[in-house]
Design an enzyme around this catalytic site. Structure first.
Site, mmCIF file in Angstrom:
data_model
loop_
_atom_site.group_PDB
_atom_site.id
_atom_site.type_symbol
_atom_site.label_atom_id
_atom_site.label_comp_id
_atom_site.label_asym_id
_atom_site.label_seq_id
_atom_site.Cartn_x
_atom_site.Cartn_y
_atom_site.Cartn_z
ATOM 1 N N LYS A 22 0.821 -1.213 0.000
ATOM 2 C CA LYS A 22 0.000 0.000 0.000
ATOM 3 C C LYS A 22 0.860 1.271 0.000
ATOM 4 O O LYS A 22 0.641 2.175 -0.799
ATOM 5 C CB LYS A 22 -0.900 0.005 1.244
ATOM 6 C CG LYS A 22 -1.501 1.340 1.570
ATOM 7 C CD LYS A 22 -2.405 1.253 2.762
ATOM 8 C CE LYS A 22 -2.236 2.147 3.928
ATOM 9 N NZ LYS A 22 -1.497 3.327 4.016
ATOM 10 N N ASN A 23 1.848 1.318 0.901
ATOM 11 C CA ASN A 23 2.573 2.582 1.033
ATOM 12 C C ASN A 23 3.575 2.816 -0.102
ATOM 13 O O ASN A 23 4.055 3.924 -0.281
ATOM 14 C CB ASN A 23 3.229 2.683 2.409
ATOM 15 C CG ASN A 23 2.172 2.866 3.504
ATOM 16 O OD1 ASN A 23 1.027 3.224 3.201
ATOM 17 N ND2 ASN A 23 2.532 2.610 4.740
ATOM 18 N N CYS A 117 -5.295 8.224 8.767
ATOM 19 C CA CYS A 117 -5.592 7.734 10.118
ATOM 20 C C CYS A 117 -5.247 8.806 11.152
ATOM 21 O O CYS A 117 -4.315 9.586 10.971
ATOM 22 C CB CYS A 117 -4.778 6.469 10.401
ATOM 23 S SG CYS A 117 -5.254 5.082 9.358
ATOM 24 N N ARG A 122 -0.377 15.315 13.065
ATOM 25 C CA ARG A 122 0.398 14.817 11.916
ATOM 26 C C ARG A 122 0.832 16.014 11.070
ATOM 27 O O ARG A 122 0.241 16.309 10.034
ATOM 28 C CB ARG A 122 -0.441 13.828 11.090
ATOM 29 C CG ARG A 122 -0.747 12.547 11.845
ATOM 30 C CD ARG A 122 -1.412 11.497 10.984
ATOM 31 N NE ARG A 122 -0.491 10.839 10.084
ATOM 32 C CZ ARG A 122 -0.823 9.816 9.300
ATOM 33 N NH1 ARG A 122 -2.048 9.334 9.315
ATOM 34 N NH2 ARG A 122 0.065 9.253 8.491
ATOM 35 N N ASP A 305 3.455 0.436 12.039
ATOM 36 C CA ASP A 305 2.218 -0.066 11.407
ATOM 37 C C ASP A 305 1.933 -1.522 11.770
ATOM 38 O O ASP A 305 0.915 -2.076 11.347
ATOM 39 C CB ASP A 305 2.284 0.104 9.875
ATOM 40 C CG ASP A 305 2.310 1.574 9.495
ATOM 41 O OD1 ASP A 305 1.934 2.409 10.335
ATOM 42 O OD2 ASP A 305 2.706 1.886 8.356
ATOM 43 N N ARG A 397 -9.100 -0.064 3.416
ATOM 44 C CA ARG A 397 -8.174 0.924 2.833
ATOM 45 C C ARG A 397 -6.823 0.278 2.546
ATOM 46 O O ARG A 397 -6.070 0.766 1.698
ATOM 47 C CB ARG A 397 -7.932 2.068 3.827
ATOM 48 C CG ARG A 397 -9.037 3.097 3.870
ATOM 49 C CD ARG A 397 -8.596 4.291 4.669
ATOM 50 N NE ARG A 397 -7.211 4.611 4.326
ATOM 51 C CZ ARG A 397 -6.355 5.179 5.141
ATOM 52 N NH1 ARG A 397 -6.709 5.518 6.347
ATOM 53 N NH2 ARG A 397 -5.129 5.446 4.737
HETATM 54 N N1 EPU Z 1 6.555 14.410 11.198
HETATM 55 C C1 EPU Z 1 6.795 15.730 11.506
HETATM 56 N N2 EPU Z 1 6.756 16.642 10.482
HETATM 57 C C2 EPU Z 1 6.517 16.291 9.194
HETATM 58 C C3 EPU Z 1 6.276 14.922 8.881
HETATM 59 C C4 EPU Z 1 6.297 13.998 9.917
HETATM 60 O O1 EPU Z 1 7.006 16.085 12.666
HETATM 61 O O2 EPU Z 1 6.514 17.176 8.324
HETATM 62 C C5 EPU Z 1 6.576 13.422 12.284
HETATM 63 C C6 EPU Z 1 5.219 12.724 12.492
HETATM 64 O O3 EPU Z 1 4.369 13.476 13.318
HETATM 65 C C7 EPU Z 1 5.625 11.395 13.086
HETATM 66 C C8 EPU Z 1 6.979 11.114 12.410
HETATM 67 O O4 EPU Z 1 7.453 12.358 11.911
HETATM 68 O O5 EPU Z 1 5.810 11.531 14.458
HETATM 69 C C9 EPU Z 1 6.940 10.111 11.286
HETATM 70 O O6 EPU Z 1 5.959 10.498 10.322
HETATM 71 P P1 EPU Z 1 6.093 10.053 8.777
HETATM 72 O O7 EPU Z 1 6.178 11.285 7.957
HETATM 73 O O8 EPU Z 1 7.166 9.041 8.660
HETATM 74 O O9 EPU Z 1 4.687 9.356 8.533
HETATM 75 P P2 EPU Z 1 3.761 9.448 7.223
HETATM 76 O O10 EPU Z 1 4.606 9.594 6.023
HETATM 77 O O11 EPU Z 1 2.680 10.436 7.469
HETATM 78 C C10 EPU Z 1 3.831 6.915 6.633
HETATM 79 C C11 EPU Z 1 2.819 5.832 6.415
HETATM 80 C C12 EPU Z 1 2.180 5.443 7.737
HETATM 81 C C13 EPU Z 1 3.272 5.036 8.724
HETATM 82 C C14 EPU Z 1 4.362 6.115 8.833
HETATM 83 C C15 EPU Z 1 5.567 5.686 9.663
HETATM 84 C C16 EPU Z 1 2.052 6.250 4.165
HETATM 85 C C17 EPU Z 1 0.955 6.699 3.273
HETATM 86 N N3 EPU Z 1 1.801 6.312 5.480
HETATM 87 O O12 EPU Z 1 3.116 8.015 7.217
HETATM 88 O O13 EPU Z 1 1.387 4.310 7.423
HETATM 89 O O14 EPU Z 1 2.708 4.855 10.009
HETATM 90 O O15 EPU Z 1 4.849 6.448 7.528
HETATM 91 O O16 EPU Z 1 6.129 4.533 9.129
HETATM 92 O O17 EPU Z 1 3.103 5.833 3.718
HETATM 93 C C18 EPU Z 1 -0.397 2.800 7.659
HETATM 94 O O18 EPU Z 1 -0.051 2.257 6.604
HETATM 95 O O19 EPU Z 1 -1.237 2.303 8.452
HETATM 96 C C19 EPU Z 1 0.181 4.101 8.019
HETATM 97 C C20 EPU Z 1 -0.389 4.915 8.869
#
Ligand code: EPU
Length: 424
Positions: A22-23, A117, A122, A305, A397
């Protein structure tokens, strides 16, 4: 409204084949807008997040065609718009990848803040910081991010937190920027490597993906390509957890065992037999599950995850386990649902203390988000009695044909459609 009805207590046995990640797919489909000719992408999972990304691509002018099951052809040659509509963006987190991709394509983009989610705050500050370093400016107006740039040029970008989303967004923006972009403290997840491989097969020049320094030399043109998405680490891990919790014996096929190491090693420590083959893993319950501590971390740590799913299994382990969430502020909301089924867990901010119980008891519960939904499915499969799980749209999803896959493994699970109750 759909719900799952599960009669628990049946050990899962047999084989299950894992779908595309998915990701990875949400980033790769978005990246296809950058090509100057059509892309054919294989191993696409039939999950609702893919449908939403395809809808956004079509709304921008791309042609998206399912050439056969799990294969999409994307023709981006008529993409003319750089505006993503709010009703599309709010459906999923990954809609924000259109910021980086459209900025690279048009030098501007308008994308509403994303959905996804709810794990507490976020932010997207690091994505915006990355775009600024490449020479773009942004403003936020009525919930929409407006990006614009005269010309993007490479820069040195250091992320003070490891972030998957910002690493991907900066890669997308930088592939056509002038000169060299260096991302330091980059995320190393398998889907980062998959996106880099896809972009390189389109003609990009990206080195170091999978390490914490990624170097991107900008190119002028990117072309259509044929590509196959990697298997989903988290779907595979979820079936591995299901096998352990139900005292089962399951061959999880179409996986990359290397990606599964953090999960395999935790299950082994719990006393589960995990055997790796070239592209499959057999998981076999062999007697009492042992309590174990888990801390989630960016890759190659234990993936956040998988935190709800492993916690559901640890509820059935002998002794006390401590689960620490190292990525998100608020990822224990599902514990209330497990408590309804008899779990003995206390939560303090990012730490859950789990006292093992003998068995779960079936109950009406709900999926509070995607992986939380997988955790309650695990508990229900292992429980004595019947569970009814609401809000399964969250689960769908990210898990392709989960009901069918579980039935093939011997689970007693049905998806039923129920009338929404009128509020009085
Ligand atoms: N963060 C910041 N600032 C930013 C971006 C992130 O402070 O600009 C912080 C977040 O608050 C968090 C940490 O950095 O504490 C990590 O966030 P990350 O950006 O890695 O998460 P994401 O890209 O929003 C993706 C996956 C999530 C998964 C996370 C961590 C996708 C679409 N989503 O989210 O997947 O939990 O990486 O591995 O790729 C899932 O598949 O169930 C899911 C939620």
């Amino acid at each position: 409204m759909k719900k799952y009805v599960i009669q628990g207590g049946k050990p899962l046995t047999g084989e299950v084949s894992i779908s595309g990640a998915k990701n990875a797919v949400v980033a790769i489909l978005t990246a296809a807008v950058l090509a100057e000719s059509p892309c054919v992408i294989e191993n696409i999972p039939a999950i609702s997040d893919v449908k939403y990304i395809a809808k956004i691509l079509e709304s921008l002018g791309a042609l998206v065609e399912e050439v056969e099951p799990s294969v999409l052809r994307i023709d981006p040659t008529n993409v003319h718009s750089m505006v993503v509509a709010p009703e599309h963006a709010s459906r999923l987190r990954a809609s924000y990848y259109f910021l980086g991709a459209l900025l690279a394509k048009f030098g501007k983009a308008q994308v509403p803040l994303p959905g996804g989610c709810d794990f507490g705050v976020r932010p997207i500050d690091l994505h915006l910081k990355g775009f600024e370093s490449l020479g773009a400016s942004y403003r936020l107006e009525r919930g929409v991010v407006h990006l614009s740039s005269e010309e993007l040029s490479g820069d040195h970008i250091y992320f003070d937190k490891v972030t998957v989303g910002a690493t991907i967004n900066v890669m997308l923006a930088a592939v056509k920027a002038k000169g060299l972009t260096v991302i330091e403290n980059a995320a190393k997840e398998p889907h980062i490597v998959d996106l880099a491989n896809f972009l390189n097969s389109m003609g990009a020049n990206i080195m170091g993906a999978g390490t914490d320094i990624i170097k991107i030399k900008g190119v002028d043109h990117l072309y259509g390509t044929e590509y196959s998405i990697i298997p989903d680490q988290i779907e595979a891990g979820t079936f591995m957890a299901m096998a352990a919790a139900t005292h089962g014996d399951v061959l999880v096929k179409n996986v990359i065992p290397k990606h599964m190491e953090p999960i395999s090693s935790k299950l082994r420590r719990m006393g589960v037999e995990v055997t790796e083959y070239d592209d499959s893993i057999r998981v076999r319950y062999c007697g009492v599950l042992k309590a174990t501590d888990v801390t989630t971390r960016p890759h190659p740590g234990f993936p956040t995850d998988m935190q709800p799913q492993i916690a559901a299994v640890l509820c059935l382990a002998d002794g006390i386990s401590i689960v620490r969430e190292g990525v998100w502020d608020s990822r224990f909301k599902y514990i209330d649902e497990l408590r309804r089924m008899g779990a003995d867990v206390s939560v303090n901010e990012r730490v859950a203390v789990i006292k093992g119980i003998d068995h779960f008891v079936g109950a009406p519960v709900r999926a509070v988000d995607l992986r939380a939904g997988a955790a309650v499915v695990i508990a229900a499969l292992a429980a004595e009695g019947v569970s009814e799980i609401e809000n399964v749209r969250y689960i769908e999803r990210g898990y392709e044909r989960i009901v069918q896959k579980l039935r093939n493994l011997g689970a007693d699970i049905e998806c039923v459609t129920v009338e929404e109750e009128a509020l009085v």
